[in-house]
Design an enzyme around this catalytic site. Structure first.
Site, PDB file in Angstrom:
ATOM      1  N   LYS A  14      63.799  37.762  61.445  1.00  0.00           N
ATOM      2  CA  LYS A  14      64.261  39.078  60.978  1.00  0.00           C
ATOM      3  C   LYS A  14      65.775  39.085  60.811  1.00  0.00           C
ATOM      4  CE  LYS A  14      62.839  41.395  64.567  1.00  0.00           C
ATOM      5  NZ  LYS A  14      62.243  40.423  65.497  1.00  0.00           N
ATOM      6  N   ARG A  89      60.908  49.112  69.412  1.00  0.00           N
ATOM      7  CA  ARG A  89      60.215  48.027  70.109  1.00  0.00           C
ATOM      8  C   ARG A  89      59.105  48.539  71.020  1.00  0.00           C
ATOM      9  NH1 ARG A  89      64.640  44.044  69.529  1.00  0.00           N
ATOM     10  NH2 ARG A  89      63.846  42.151  70.442  1.00  0.00           N
ATOM     11  N   ARG A 123      67.338  27.614  67.751  1.00  0.00           N
ATOM     12  CA  ARG A 123      68.278  28.569  67.170  1.00  0.00           C
ATOM     13  C   ARG A 123      69.678  28.435  67.788  1.00  0.00           C
ATOM     14  NH1 ARG A 123      66.825  34.803  66.943  1.00  0.00           N
ATOM     15  NH2 ARG A 123      66.936  34.785  69.215  1.00  0.00           N
ATOM     16  N   ARG A 156      71.941  31.366  72.570  1.00  0.00           N
ATOM     17  CA  ARG A 156      71.898  32.632  73.311  1.00  0.00           C
ATOM     18  C   ARG A 156      71.274  32.416  74.683  1.00  0.00           C
ATOM     19  NH1 ARG A 156      69.328  36.862  69.230  1.00  0.00           N
ATOM     20  NH2 ARG A 156      68.171  37.351  71.118  1.00  0.00           N
ATOM     21  N   ARG A 167      60.138  37.385  76.584  1.00  0.00           N
ATOM     22  CA  ARG A 167      60.320  38.167  75.348  1.00  0.00           C
ATOM     23  C   ARG A 167      59.041  38.198  74.531  1.00  0.00           C
ATOM     24  NH1 ARG A 167      65.031  34.927  73.211  1.00  0.00           N
ATOM     25  NH2 ARG A 167      64.913  36.117  71.290  1.00  0.00           N
TER      26      ARG A 167
HETATM   27  P1  ADP Z   1      64.957  39.031  69.423  1.00  0.00           P
HETATM   28  O1  ADP Z   1      64.259  39.931  68.440  1.00  0.00           O
HETATM   29  O2  ADP Z   1      65.001  37.617  68.941  1.00  0.00           O
HETATM   30  O3  ADP Z   1      64.441  39.146  70.828  1.00  0.00           O
HETATM   31  P2  ADP Z   1      67.318  40.757  69.412  1.00  0.00           P
HETATM   32  O4  ADP Z   1      68.693  40.317  69.108  1.00  0.00           O
HETATM   33  O5  ADP Z   1      66.666  41.711  68.493  1.00  0.00           O
HETATM   34  O6  ADP Z   1      66.488  39.397  69.505  1.00  0.00           O
HETATM   35  O7  ADP Z   1      67.235  41.368  70.887  1.00  0.00           O
HETATM   36  C1  ADP Z   1      67.753  40.702  71.989  1.00  0.00           C
HETATM   37  C2  ADP Z   1      67.525  41.513  73.271  1.00  0.00           C
HETATM   38  O8  ADP Z   1      68.190  42.783  73.166  1.00  0.00           O
HETATM   39  C3  ADP Z   1      66.066  41.879  73.564  1.00  0.00           C
HETATM   40  O9  ADP Z   1      65.379  40.848  74.245  1.00  0.00           O
HETATM   41  C4  ADP Z   1      66.244  43.131  74.446  1.00  0.00           C
HETATM   42  O10 ADP Z   1      66.612  42.781  75.757  1.00  0.00           O
HETATM   43  C5  ADP Z   1      67.450  43.818  73.803  1.00  0.00           C
HETATM   44  N1  ADP Z   1      67.031  44.810  72.783  1.00  0.00           N
HETATM   45  C6  ADP Z   1      67.297  44.773  71.454  1.00  0.00           C
HETATM   46  N2  ADP Z   1      66.754  45.836  70.820  1.00  0.00           N
HETATM   47  C7  ADP Z   1      66.131  46.566  71.775  1.00  0.00           C
HETATM   48  C8  ADP Z   1      65.364  47.764  71.769  1.00  0.00           C
HETATM   49  N3  ADP Z   1      65.105  48.440  70.648  1.00  0.00           N
HETATM   50  N4  ADP Z   1      64.871  48.226  72.949  1.00  0.00           N
HETATM   51  C9  ADP Z   1      65.091  47.578  74.088  1.00  0.00           C
HETATM   52  N5  ADP Z   1      65.792  46.432  74.176  1.00  0.00           N
HETATM   53  C10 ADP Z   1      66.317  45.924  73.038  1.00  0.00           C
END
Ligand code: ADP
Length: 213
Positions: A14, A89, A123, A156, A167
């Site tokens: 994404k 989410r 990644r 990361r 995750r």
């Molecule tokens: P990915 O989709 O690869 O897990 P992101 O960069 O979207 O990576 O998110 C990294 C982390 O940030 C998530 O594992 C979570 O801890 C936090 N996070 C991001 N967006 C949200 C959200 N909408 N609600 C709760 N936590 C979030």
């Protein structure tokens, strides 16, 4: 201008597609993950709290994410449209978003789990400009350095194996049920997220050109 949400498991690509897509459409790319990582890097109280959850691969509490997201949505560039990546989410976030702004399309990225794990562990990202790389399929021109600004690339902390497992589990339990939610509202369009970045980019454009089901 469209308001688009990207939905899909971690590692599906994404974040890689969101930037170029937003640029083509002339709208900003909003990523809650990036906004949270910026807060962590800035050492703000919100960032310090979020950091604990993120390192473990867990969801950051809804009210913290909502706070940074509403701040960003209120900036003038995001008024007419956006590509939103990483939100919602869970069910409660989906309901909150529906109250905040009208979303036109929810694009769901589909990929089998083994491919997700491979993408996450390979990644790397640039701490300066946020650009993403994959050591196998999208490597930097100079090993270990960002093509844009030459910064040393990082892995990361939540791409470590244990956090990756958490995750993916969190995604299955809390985020995947949103597919049904958006199918029922008629906003959902699915795309096959396998193959190269260019191939996925094409499928994405095609999906956007399709009329609503
Ligand atoms: P990915 O989709 O690869 O897990 P992101 O960069 O979207 O990576 O998110 C990294 C982390 O940030 C998530 O594992 C979570 O801890 C936090 N996070 C991001 N967006 C949200 C959200 N909408 N609600 C709760 N936590 C979030």
């Amino acid at each position: 201008m469209p308001r688009i949400v990207l939905l899909g498991p971690p590692g599906v690509g994404k974040g890689t597609q969101a930037g170029p897509l937003a640029k083509t459409l002339g709208v900003p790319h909003l990523s809650t993950g990036e906004l949270l990582r910026a807060a962590v890097a800035g050492g703000t109280p919100l960032g310090r709290e979020a950091d604990v959850y993120m390192r473990a691969g867990r969801l950051v509490p809804d009210e913290l994410v909502l706070h940074i997201l509403t701040e960003r949505l209120e900036e003038p560039d995001a008024r007419p449209g956006f590509v939103l990546d990483g939100y919602p989410r869970n069910r409660s976030q989906a309901e909150t978003l529906a109250r905040l702004v009208p979303v036109d399309i929810v694009l769901f990225f589909e990929l089998p789990e083994h491919a997700l794990i491979e993408r996450l562990t390979l990644r790397r990202s640039c701490p300066t400009c946020g650009r993403l790389y994959n050591l196998a399929t999208l490597p930097p021109k100079v090993p270990g350095r960002c093509d844009e600004d030459g910064s040393p690339l990082l892995q990361r902390s939540d791409d470590a194996p244990e956090a990756v497992r958490t995750r993916l589990r969190t995604y299955r339990e809390q985020t995947e049920p949103l597919l049904e939610f958006y199918r029922s509202t008629g906003q959902l369009r699915s795309i096959d997220a396998s193959g190269t970045t260019t191939e996925v980019g094409h499928r994405l454009r095609e999906a956007l050109d399709r009329p609503n089901p």
